[in-house]
Scaffold this motif. Structure first.
Motif, PDB file in Angstrom:
ATOM      1  N   LEU A   1     -18.493   3.731  16.821  1.00  0.00           N
ATOM      2  CA  LEU A   1     -17.533   3.878  15.715  1.00  0.00           C
ATOM      3  C   LEU A   1     -18.205   3.651  14.364  1.00  0.00           C
ATOM      4  O   LEU A   1     -17.929   4.360  13.388  1.00  0.00           O
ATOM      5  CB  LEU A   1     -16.377   2.886  15.895  1.00  0.00           C
ATOM      6  N   GLY A   2     -19.087   2.648  14.298  1.00  0.00           N
ATOM      7  CA  GLY A   2     -19.819   2.402  13.059  1.00  0.00           C
ATOM      8  C   GLY A   2     -20.683   3.580  12.657  1.00  0.00           C
ATOM      9  O   GLY A   2     -20.740   3.959  11.478  1.00  0.00           O
ATOM     10  N   ASP A   3     -21.367   4.165  13.648  1.00  0.00           N
ATOM     11  CA  ASP A   3     -22.181   5.353  13.380  1.00  0.00           C
ATOM     12  C   ASP A   3     -21.311   6.519  12.902  1.00  0.00           C
ATOM     13  O   ASP A   3     -21.693   7.274  11.995  1.00  0.00           O
ATOM     14  CB  ASP A   3     -22.936   5.768  14.646  1.00  0.00           C
ATOM     15  N   SER A   4     -20.147   6.666  13.517  1.00  0.00           N
ATOM     16  CA  SER A   4     -19.241   7.759  13.136  1.00  0.00           C
ATOM     17  C   SER A   4     -18.741   7.596  11.702  1.00  0.00           C
ATOM     18  O   SER A   4     -18.615   8.578  10.962  1.00  0.00           O
ATOM     19  CB  SER A   4     -18.050   7.823  14.104  1.00  0.00           C
ATOM     20  N   LEU A   5     -18.464   6.345  11.308  1.00  0.00           N
ATOM     21  CA  LEU A   5     -18.045   6.097   9.927  1.00  0.00           C
ATOM     22  C   LEU A   5     -19.189   6.393   8.963  1.00  0.00           C
ATOM     23  O   LEU A   5     -18.969   6.992   7.898  1.00  0.00           O
ATOM     24  CB  LEU A   5     -17.590   4.649   9.777  1.00  0.00           C
ATOM     25  N   GLY A   6     -20.403   5.987   9.337  1.00  0.00           N
ATOM     26  CA  GLY A   6     -21.566   6.315   8.503  1.00  0.00           C
ATOM     27  C   GLY A   6     -21.745   7.819   8.358  1.00  0.00           C
ATOM     28  O   GLY A   6     -22.045   8.332   7.272  1.00  0.00           O
ATOM     29  N   TYR A   7     -21.540   8.553   9.455  1.00  0.00           N
ATOM     30  CA  TYR A   7     -21.617  10.020   9.425  1.00  0.00           C
ATOM     31  C   TYR A   7     -20.581  10.601   8.470  1.00  0.00           C
ATOM     32  O   TYR A   7     -20.874  11.499   7.675  1.00  0.00           O
ATOM     33  CB  TYR A   7     -21.420  10.569  10.835  1.00  0.00           C
ATOM     34  N   ALA A   8     -19.349  10.069   8.540  1.00  0.00           N
ATOM     35  CA  ALA A   8     -18.269  10.557   7.674  1.00  0.00           C
ATOM     36  C   ALA A   8     -18.588  10.306   6.202  1.00  0.00           C
ATOM     37  O   ALA A   8     -18.313  11.161   5.340  1.00  0.00           O
ATOM     38  CB  ALA A   8     -16.954   9.877   8.054  1.00  0.00           C
ATOM     39  N   ILE A   9     -19.187   9.148   5.900  1.00  0.00           N
ATOM     40  CA  ILE A   9     -19.578   8.844   4.514  1.00  0.00           C
ATOM     41  C   ILE A   9     -20.635   9.835   4.031  1.00  0.00           C
ATOM     42  O   ILE A   9     -20.555  10.359   2.912  1.00  0.00           O
ATOM     43  CB  ILE A   9     -20.099   7.400   4.412  1.00  0.00           C
ATOM     44  N   GLY A  10     -21.617  10.111   4.887  1.00  0.00           N
ATOM     45  CA  GLY A  10     -22.650  11.082   4.523  1.00  0.00           C
ATOM     46  C   GLY A  10     -22.099  12.480   4.344  1.00  0.00           C
ATOM     47  O   GLY A  10     -22.518  13.220   3.453  1.00  0.00           O
ATOM     48  N   ARG A  11     -21.137  12.825   5.193  1.00  0.00           N
ATOM     49  CA  ARG A  11     -20.506  14.152   5.114  1.00  0.00           C
ATOM     50  C   ARG A  11     -19.743  14.311   3.801  1.00  0.00           C
ATOM     51  O   ARG A  11     -19.736  15.383   3.188  1.00  0.00           O
ATOM     52  CB  ARG A  11     -19.554  14.313   6.290  1.00  0.00           C
ATOM     53  N   LYS A  12     -19.103  13.213   3.373  1.00  0.00           N
ATOM     54  CA  LYS A  12     -18.264  13.280   2.176  1.00  0.00           C
ATOM     55  C   LYS A  12     -19.100  13.343   0.892  1.00  0.00           C
ATOM     56  O   LYS A  12     -18.815  14.140   0.000  1.00  0.00           O
ATOM     57  CB  LYS A  12     -17.343  12.068   2.125  1.00  0.00           C
ATOM     58  N   PHE A  13     -20.123  12.504   0.790  1.00  0.00           N
ATOM     59  CA  PHE A  13     -20.874  12.396  -0.452  1.00  0.00           C
ATOM     60  C   PHE A  13     -22.096  13.314  -0.510  1.00  0.00           C
ATOM     61  O   PHE A  13     -22.617  13.580  -1.591  1.00  0.00           O
ATOM     62  CB  PHE A  13     -21.310  10.946  -0.684  1.00  0.00           C
ATOM     63  N   GLY A  14     -22.577  13.767   0.642  1.00  0.00           N
ATOM     64  CA  GLY A  14     -23.680  14.712   0.650  1.00  0.00           C
ATOM     65  C   GLY A  14     -25.005  14.122   0.189  1.00  0.00           C
ATOM     66  O   GLY A  14     -25.173  12.905   0.134  1.00  0.00           O
ATOM     67  N   PRO A  15     -25.958  14.982  -0.193  1.00  0.00           N
ATOM     68  CA  PRO A  15     -27.304  14.531  -0.570  1.00  0.00           C
ATOM     69  C   PRO A  15     -27.324  13.552  -1.742  1.00  0.00           C
ATOM     70  O   PRO A  15     -28.285  12.785  -1.884  1.00  0.00           O
ATOM     71  CB  PRO A  15     -28.021  15.838  -0.948  1.00  0.00           C
ATOM     72  N   ARG A  16     -26.297  13.565  -2.585  1.00  0.00           N
ATOM     73  CA  ARG A  16     -26.303  12.659  -3.732  1.00  0.00           C
ATOM     74  C   ARG A  16     -26.188  11.197  -3.305  1.00  0.00           C
ATOM     75  O   ARG A  16     -26.390  10.288  -4.114  1.00  0.00           O
ATOM     76  CB  ARG A  16     -25.186  13.011  -4.719  1.00  0.00           C
ATOM     77  N   LEU A  17     -25.891  10.972  -2.029  1.00  0.00           N
ATOM     78  CA  LEU A  17     -25.830   9.612  -1.504  1.00  0.00           C
ATOM     79  C   LEU A  17     -27.190   8.920  -1.633  1.00  0.00           C
ATOM     80  O   LEU A  17     -27.263   7.705  -1.810  1.00  0.00           O
ATOM     81  CB  LEU A  17     -25.390   9.649  -0.036  1.00  0.00           C
TER      82      LEU A  17
ATOM     83  N   ALA B   1     -27.335   9.974   6.947  1.00  0.00           N
ATOM     84  CA  ALA B   1     -28.285  11.071   6.720  1.00  0.00           C
ATOM     85  C   ALA B   1     -27.933  12.272   7.584  1.00  0.00           C
ATOM     86  O   ALA B   1     -28.081  13.429   7.155  1.00  0.00           O
ATOM     87  CB  ALA B   1     -29.713  10.595   7.015  1.00  0.00           C
ATOM     88  N   ALA B   2     -27.448  12.017   8.793  1.00  0.00           N
ATOM     89  CA  ALA B   2     -27.021  13.115   9.668  1.00  0.00           C
ATOM     90  C   ALA B   2     -25.829  13.854   9.067  1.00  0.00           C
ATOM     91  O   ALA B   2     -25.730  15.079   9.153  1.00  0.00           O
ATOM     92  CB  ALA B   2     -26.669  12.571  11.044  1.00  0.00           C
ATOM     93  N   GLY B   3     -24.924  13.097   8.446  1.00  0.00           N
ATOM     94  CA  GLY B   3     -23.782  13.730   7.801  1.00  0.00           C
ATOM     95  C   GLY B   3     -24.173  14.603   6.629  1.00  0.00           C
ATOM     96  O   GLY B   3     -23.599  15.681   6.419  1.00  0.00           O
ATOM     97  N   THR B   4     -25.160  14.153   5.860  1.00  0.00           N
ATOM     98  CA  THR B   4     -25.603  14.945   4.708  1.00  0.00           C
ATOM     99  C   THR B   4     -26.467  16.131   5.116  1.00  0.00           C
ATOM    100  O   THR B   4     -26.560  17.112   4.375  1.00  0.00           O
ATOM    101  CB  THR B   4     -26.416  14.066   3.735  1.00  0.00           C
ATOM    102  N   SER B   5     -27.104  16.028   6.291  1.00  0.00           N
ATOM    103  CA  SER B   5     -28.031  17.088   6.714  1.00  0.00           C
ATOM    104  C   SER B   5     -27.326  18.303   7.287  1.00  0.00           C
ATOM    105  O   SER B   5     -27.950  19.344   7.507  1.00  0.00           O
ATOM    106  CB  SER B   5     -29.014  16.536   7.752  1.00  0.00           C
ATOM    107  N   GLY B   6     -26.032  18.153   7.571  1.00  0.00           N
ATOM    108  CA  GLY B   6     -25.286  19.277   8.121  1.00  0.00           C
ATOM    109  C   GLY B   6     -25.263  19.314   9.635  1.00  0.00           C
ATOM    110  O   GLY B   6     -24.779  20.289  10.225  1.00  0.00           O
ATOM    111  N   LEU B   7     -25.783  18.255  10.294  1.00  0.00           N
ATOM    112  CA  LEU B   7     -25.730  18.197  11.753  1.00  0.00           C
ATOM    113  C   LEU B   7     -24.274  18.169  12.203  1.00  0.00           C
ATOM    114  O   LEU B   7     -23.479  17.357  11.715  1.00  0.00           O
ATOM    115  CB  LEU B   7     -26.458  16.950  12.251  1.00  0.00           C
TER     116      LEU B   7
END
Length: 219
Positions: free
Chosen positions: A71-87, A132-138
């Motif tokens: 669940l923690g990893d999934s939340l981290g993924y969601a944060i990366g997905r939302k903010f993108g590379p600017r994170l 990083a996975a969320g921002t990378s488009g995985l």
């Protein structure tokens, strides 16, 4: 005084829901970007795992930690997905993990979901990889199975280590409390005897050297 045994028995006497819940919360926080630099999830897990002295305790702790880590990893993924590379440009990443972020992103581009699995076993990178996975488009359908498999394997490893350390600590302390201290005392005494003998021999050799050099100085 059996200090280690007393501490372990105190931990084991705690209500299991509270101990397991606190451990799961620490692991969840560590796996979420931003909190992973503060929450001692791995250390807390090892300490809690010393209480896993029965099969039910072991299995319950394993299940809860694996779910919380996923669940923690999934939340981290969601944060990366939302903010993108600017994170990457945020103060948190700039202060704690720019190099680790770049490494995580690079490995993700090259290895995909496999990077998510193996990153689980690497400090710091473990915290940054989900975002990083969320921002990378995985894709999440590829991310989630890898994150879950990594969480299950990582939690199993650390709980097994913690349980083994708790049992080993009790045995070592038991040996020391039942005569082992005498053995240690004898070893210390023998060591001191040889140390003093070596110093005495060295001092005698020094005096002999002085005597042999005195005639040559007089000449």
């Amino acid at each position: 005084m059996a200090l280690v045994t007393d501490i372990l028995e105190w931990l084991q006497a705690l209500p299991q829901p509270a101990l397991v819940g606190a451990t799961g919360a620490l692991v969840f926080a560590e796996c979420t970007i931003g909190l992973g630099f503060i929450a001692p999830g791995e250390s807390g897990l090892l300490v809690a795992a010393t209480t896993a002295n029965t099969a039910p305790r072991f299995l319950i702790l394993w299940a809860v930690v694996a779910v919380c880590a996923t669940l923690g990893d999934s939340l981290g993924y969601a944060i990366g997905r939302k903010f993108g590379p600017r994170l990457r440009e945020t103060k948190l990443i700039q202060k704690y993990g720019t190099d680790a972020w770049d490494k995580a992103t690079d490995v993700l581009h090259r290895r995909g979901a496999w990077a998510v699995f193996f990153a689980r076993f690497l400090p710091v990178i473990r915290t940054l990889t989900p975002a990083a996975a969320g921002t990378s488009g995985l894709e999440f359908r590829k991310f989630l199975p890898a994150a879950a498999a990594g969480a299950i394997s990582w939690s199993l490893l650390h709980i097994s280590l913690g349980a083994a350390m708790g049992e080993a600590a009790k045995r070592i302390e038991g040996v020391l409390n039942t005569g082992g201290l005498i053995v240690v005392g004898v070893l210390v005494a023998v060591g001191l005897f040889f140390l003093l003998r070596w110093k005495k021999k060295k001092k005698a050799m020094g005096k002999l050297d002085e005597r042999t050099t005195e005639p040559s100085k007089a000449e």
